[in-house]
Design an enzyme around this catalytic site. Sequence first.
Site, PDB file in Angstrom:
ATOM      1  N   VAL A  92      -7.102 -27.370 -39.217  1.00 47.07           N
ATOM      2  CA  VAL A  92      -8.390 -27.791 -39.795  1.00 47.07           C
ATOM      3  C   VAL A  92      -9.471 -27.505 -38.750  1.00 47.07           C
ATOM      4  CG1 VAL A  92      -9.351 -30.224 -39.784  1.00 47.07           C
ATOM      5  CG2 VAL A  92      -7.014 -30.010 -40.179  1.00 47.07           C
ATOM      6  N   CYS A  93     -10.669 -27.254 -39.542  1.00 47.51           N
ATOM      7  CA  CYS A  93     -11.722 -26.691 -38.644  1.00 47.51           C
ATOM      8  C   CYS A  93     -12.304 -27.777 -37.739  1.00 47.51           C
ATOM      9  CB  CYS A  93     -12.959 -26.354 -39.651  1.00 47.51           C
ATOM     10  SG  CYS A  93     -14.629 -26.001 -38.849  1.00 47.51           S
ATOM     11  N   VAL A  94     -12.302 -27.454 -36.405  1.00 49.16           N
ATOM     12  CA  VAL A  94     -12.739 -28.320 -35.410  1.00 49.16           C
ATOM     13  C   VAL A  94     -14.064 -29.104 -35.584  1.00 49.16           C
ATOM     14  CG1 VAL A  94     -13.234 -26.495 -33.802  1.00 49.16           C
ATOM     15  CG2 VAL A  94     -12.321 -28.766 -32.751  1.00 49.16           C
ATOM     16  N   ALA A  97     -14.208 -31.453 -38.192  1.00 45.58           N
ATOM     17  CA  ALA A  97     -13.080 -32.566 -37.822  1.00 45.58           C
ATOM     18  C   ALA A  97     -13.806 -33.350 -36.990  1.00 45.58           C
ATOM     19  CB  ALA A  97     -12.212 -32.066 -37.467  1.00 45.58           C
TER      20      ALA A  97
END
Length: 143
Positions: A92-94, A97
């Site tokens: 998941v793209c930090v 997120a």
Amino acid sequence: MTPLLLITVDPSRPLAHLALRYARALLEQVNATDNHSDNTDRSTNNEQPLNVFFYADAAHTANRLRWQSADQSNLTKQWQALAEQYKLPLPVCVSTALSRGISDTDNSARHQLLGDNIAEGFHLVGLSELAMMMQSNCRLIQF
């Protein structure tokens, strides 16, 4: 050519459920082909049959605190089960997120947040991971 599913829609949207069904069907097909083939096993050459990346509103899929009513399927749990069955990473793209209130332990400490809420099996990564997936010979499919 490894398919890359770039999932960008919120888990409440029908397209998010279509992405899961697509991933499941593809993995089942690859598994069936591998079981009936004399080809070299994928695990010996570290080739993933599928890459997945959760970006933008799809980051909500990784929220372990996301409540789901009993009459709707829980997309988070379904992705977790699929990932466990096929040893599939769930990056998941930090940044997307964090901007949506989803964090892991490390980022919560780094940004002085009160806790973490990332669902088991999902992990926060930078966009460089997506770039590396796209740099390899892949077929990009966005949901």
